[in-house]
Design an enzyme around this catalytic site. Structure first.
Site, mmCIF file in Angstrom:
data_model
loop_
_atom_site.group_PDB
_atom_site.id
_atom_site.type_symbol
_atom_site.label_atom_id
_atom_site.label_comp_id
_atom_site.label_asym_id
_atom_site.label_seq_id
_atom_site.Cartn_x
_atom_site.Cartn_y
_atom_site.Cartn_z
ATOM 1 N N HIS A 121 10.097 7.260 -75.239
ATOM 2 C CA HIS A 121 9.188 8.082 -74.431
ATOM 3 C C HIS A 121 9.903 9.267 -73.783
ATOM 4 O O HIS A 121 9.257 10.212 -73.360
ATOM 5 C CB HIS A 121 8.390 7.227 -73.424
ATOM 6 N N ASP A 130 11.483 0.666 -76.950
ATOM 7 C CA ASP A 130 11.371 2.043 -76.451
ATOM 8 C C ASP A 130 12.724 2.771 -76.536
ATOM 9 O O ASP A 130 13.373 3.013 -75.524
ATOM 10 C CB ASP A 130 10.858 1.997 -75.004
ATOM 11 N N SER A 148 14.617 6.197 -66.772
ATOM 12 C CA SER A 148 14.301 5.858 -68.144
ATOM 13 C C SER A 148 15.423 6.347 -69.043
ATOM 14 O O SER A 148 15.899 7.471 -68.895
ATOM 15 C CB SER A 148 12.992 6.504 -68.563
HETATM 16 N N1 ARG Z 1 6.013 3.589 -67.109
HETATM 17 C C1 ARG Z 1 7.161 4.182 -67.732
HETATM 18 C C2 ARG Z 1 7.648 5.401 -66.925
HETATM 19 O O1 ARG Z 1 7.171 5.666 -65.864
HETATM 20 C C3 ARG Z 1 6.940 4.519 -69.159
HETATM 21 C C4 ARG Z 1 5.979 5.635 -69.411
HETATM 22 C C5 ARG Z 1 5.817 5.994 -70.846
HETATM 23 N N2 ARG Z 1 4.924 5.130 -71.546
HETATM 24 C C6 ARG Z 1 3.551 5.227 -71.523
HETATM 25 N N3 ARG Z 1 2.849 4.362 -72.188
HETATM 26 N N4 ARG Z 1 2.938 6.169 -70.873
HETATM 27 O O2 ARG Z 1 8.048 6.415 -67.390
HETATM 28 N N1 ASP Z 2 9.397 4.795 -66.877
HETATM 29 C C1 ASP Z 2 10.156 5.489 -65.850
HETATM 30 C C2 ASP Z 2 10.880 6.713 -66.408
HETATM 31 O O1 ASP Z 2 10.417 7.326 -67.354
HETATM 32 C C3 ASP Z 2 11.103 4.559 -65.190
HETATM 33 C C4 ASP Z 2 10.451 3.884 -64.026
HETATM 34 O O2 ASP Z 2 9.642 4.542 -63.333
HETATM 35 O O3 ASP Z 2 10.777 2.731 -63.783
HETATM 36 O O4 ASP Z 2 11.835 7.193 -65.871
#
Ligand code: ARG
Ligand code: ASP
Length: 758
Positions: A84, A220, A652
């Protein structure tokens, strides 16, 4: 017996197994954290993690494009980060005929790796505490404005006094709300190429449904490579560039993790607010989060309806939907977590203790006064303004055409103020970076419906004093409701159609501005914005400055009255380390989550043809055959695991590193119940989610057949420090099992690492 039980119980609750809170500065580890880290099981030293004299772990960690983290995993600059995080790049190399998102991509050799203009990998060369220099001449008597101008001057002078080479930068950032300042010397490599990525059905498995959720089964990850000039120096993209040779790269452990194991996560967390007063958190839970969530609820509902009805729309909107849904879901989890853990009551209790401690020092009490009373007053004063600001910003960011109009407003301002150079420069950037992507993923019909619905919410839920009267009149004069208003605006606007707008922008500035400022929708948006700026932004910013000053003093006072408490600075996109243990959690009554997931769980979730839960045939076959090679754990393929590491957005792609300095996981998310860790880290439910590196290796090797990439990495087994590792063993399943059983006598074998240049 009772005594034994009691002491066991005490040992359990006092044991630091849940340690995890804090995002620590690498250069302060020695004094603040090393002992605790070692007590948690870490076998290396603070000097192995951060050193300015020799290659250390920090030399393998980069800020990836300034928004994620990545780590070097070979002596040829191979870079590991999240799928991502590389999504935009992967998408930009994709077309209908050659869809890298759908099919994955594995460069056959270096000549096939794909360049990514604009992407960079930034290393930290050194970190220095420059608080004395930046705060020299500052005293508590100064007004906030005077204080800031002295600080700014000192920072400028300090920056000017330092020499920087090409691609090097000096960044000076405030910590603890401006009580301390640290300097970061950085070096950025601008040639970063895409090496490999699994298909979305692995890299984004579970998509939005599983986002922020445990149990998780997402692979991921994506691989990139840093390229450098002839002398290993940073260089713009050039086919002749060579793979970068790092000062350090992370060996990868085949040993994996077990419940309770020490882990640390090293990266660039973006932003946290760990020291807010209870009044701020109350406001967030009662007013701000619900407002933001409700607007996104509405927008997402509309987009989802269209995405489900039309595959073309789904493709166009998938990425935008994911972005909006990401924080929508996070805020819901955050509010729930704050409530379920009694965060506000906890803050209030802490504030009482703070006041008691402060009152014990009459001199300090004199100096700081009633900080919490003042907070209470300011947060009361800011309440409606903050709500309106959030409402407005969510409204204007979720209607795509309003964003376009706001860009046009900026253009108009440059032209009207006679800044034609600025006009041309901004127009160029807009066309190259924004419009070039915008229209191919834009459906005016969807946006029209979102506009109608969100405009209605805004006009219904925001105090009329904060909304332009002329805009109110426009709404009132339309008898047929908001949908009709939207229909009329969209029928007339110059911005819903690419050709029309580009035609206008190709005219001379004055003519272009005249054309688009005549657009009724432009006028509507412009009036809303101007009025909002005057009646909300300006007064709000004034109070916010006062709150910032209070927050700085509150921080300082806390550190003074609780001298034995260890404080960590809030995240601010600078390099940090957090550490903890592999551990599951209990999200609610009678439910207990384990800390690891396995490939069997992917197959359980498998829904043929579903865009979130499809599984590639090859992966299903590997599962059927249990063909996991050297990457299995007790005959099973590990996928993800949980830790108590304190992470946030920006982490991330961060490496999860074991007690020996080897890579065991790749951080990518947190669990939903614990997303409140940005405000209130609670060891009982805050967990970060990592991909097990064995799954990554398995996908690269067995699924993609890219064994040349595995060959360039350094796989270590069993647990050892980098220097004492045996050559990469290829063990068959039987000897693997034996290996697992025989407990490895770890400590006795440890050799202190010599200064390493790998
Ligand atoms: N929750 C994670 C972060 O804040 C992954 C986000 C990317 N994935 C998604 N399905 N949107 O970045
Ligand atoms: N998914 C988040 C990021 O892209 C990481 C988090 O918020 O825990 O940095």
């Amino acid at each position: 017996m009772r005594k034994i039980l009691l002491s066991l119980f005490l040992a359990f609750i006092l044991s630091p197994i849940f340690a995890g809170e804090g995002m620590w500065l690498p250069l302060l580890l020695k004094s603040l954290n090393e002992a605790e880290m070692q007590s948690l099981g870490m076998k290396i030293t603070a000097e192995d993690i951060y050193s300015v004299n020799k290659g250390s772990l920090k030399d393998a960690i980069v800020h990836f494009g300034g928004f994620c983290t990545a780590e070097v995993i070979s002596d040829q600059g191979l870079l590991l980060t999240n799928h991502h995080c590389g999504y935009g790049q992967i998408q930009s190399h994709s077309s209908v005929e050659d869809n890298l998102l759908k099919n994955g991509f594995w460069a056959d050799g270096k000549q096939e790796e794909l360049s990514n203009p604009g992407l960079f990998a930034r290393f930290i060369q050194s970190i220095e505490d420059v608080s004395d220099k930046v705060l020299s001449g500052v005293s508590e008597k100064l007004s906030e404005k005077d204080r800031q101008s002295i600080v700014d001057k000192n920072i400028k002078a300090l920056q000017n006094s330092m020499e920087t080479g090409p691609f090097e930068e000096i960044m000076i950032r405030p910590f603890f709300n401006g009580n301390q300042y640290f300097l970061f010397k950085t070096i950025s490599y601008p040639d970063v190429r895409l090496v490999g990525t699994p298909p979305e059905s692995i890299g984004k498995f579970g998509s939005d449904t599983d986002n922020w959720v445990w149990p998780r089964h997402t692979g991921d990850f994506a691989l990139f490579r840093i390229y450098a000039g002839p002398n290993n120096e940073p260089a713009e993209y050039d086919p002749a560039n060579k793979p970068y040779n790092p000062k350090h790269f992370l060996p990868i452990s085949l040993d994996g993790v077990q419940q309770g194991d020490f882990t640390m996560v090293f990266g660039f967390p973006g932003r946290t607010n760990s020291y807010l007063p209870s009044y701020a958190v109350e406001q967030l839970v009662d007013k701000l989060n619900p407002a933001k969530i409700s607007i996104r609820d509405e927008a997402l509902g509309i987009i989802d309806k269209y995405m489900r009805a039309d595959e073309g729309v789904r493709l166009q909107y998938a990425s935008k939907f994911a972005r909006v849904a990401n924080y929508w879901k996070k805020w819901i989890g955050e509010s729930q977590g704050l409530q379920s853990t009694g965060a506000i009551a906890k803050k209030k209790k802490y504030e009482k203790e703070f006041n008691t401690a402060l009152n014990a020092h009459p001199d300090k009490k004199m100096l700081y006064g009633d900080l919490l009373g003042q907070f209470e007053e300011k947060y009361k004063a800011i309440k409606d303004l903050a709500y309106t600001r959030d409402y407005y910003s969510e409204y204007t960011r979720n209607v795509e055409i309003i964003r376009v109009m706001n860009y046009l407003r900026r253009l108009a301002k440059s032209q009207q103020s006679g800044d034609l150079e600025g006009y041309e420069a901004f127009k160029g950037r807009l066309i190259d970076r924004f419009f070039s992507n915008f229209y191919k993923n834009y459906r005016p019909t969807i946006d029209e419906e979102v506009f109608g619905a969100l405009t209605e919410m805004y006009f219904t839920n925001v105090d009329k004093n904060y909304i332009s009267e002329k805009a109110q009149a426009t709404v009132a004069s339309n008898y047929y409701g908001y949908a009709n208003l939207a229909k009329n605006f969209f029928a007339e606007t110059v911005a819903a159609d690419e050709k029309k707008l580009m035609g206008i922008l190709s005219m001379p500035p004055a003519k272009a501005v005249e054309a688009f400022t005549g657009d009724p929708l432009y006028k509507f948006v412009d009036r809303l914005a101007e009025h909002h700026n005057e009646t909300v932004s300006k007064p709000l910013n004034a109070i916010q400055r006062e709150i910032n000053e209070l927050q700085r003093k509150y921080m300082k006072a806390q550190m003074e009255v609780f001298p034995d408490k260890r404080f960590y600075p809030d995240a601010n996109s600078t390099m940090r380390i957090t550490y903890g243990n592999v551990n599951g959690y209990e999200p609610r009554d009678a439910v207990a989550y384990k800390s690891q997931t396995f490939l069997g769980g992917v197959i359980e979730k498998y829904k043929p043809g579903d865009y979130e839960f499809d599984v590639p045939e090859k992966l299903r076959q590997l599962y059927e055959d249990r063909d996991y090679g050297q990457y299995a754990q007790d005959g099973k393929m590990p996928i993800c695991f949980l830790g108590t590491n304190h992470t946030t957005g920006g982490n991330s792609g961060s490496p999860a590193i074991d007690a020996y300095g080897n890579l065991v996981g790749l951080n990518f998310d947190r669990v939903w119940e614990g997303t409140m860790s940005d405000i209130n880290y609670d060891p009982s439910i805050c967990r970060n989610i990592m991909v097990d590196t064995r799954y990554i290796l398995f996908i690269v090797d067995k699924f993609a057949g890219a064994s040349h990439l595995i060959d360039e990495m350094k796989l270590v087994w069993p647990k050892t420090l980098p220097e004492s590792k045996p050559a990469k063993p290829k063990l068959d399943a039987k000897s693997l099992k034996k290996r697992k059983k025989s407990k490895i006598g770890t400590n006795s074998k440890i050799i202190r690492p010599a200064p390493s240049k790998q």
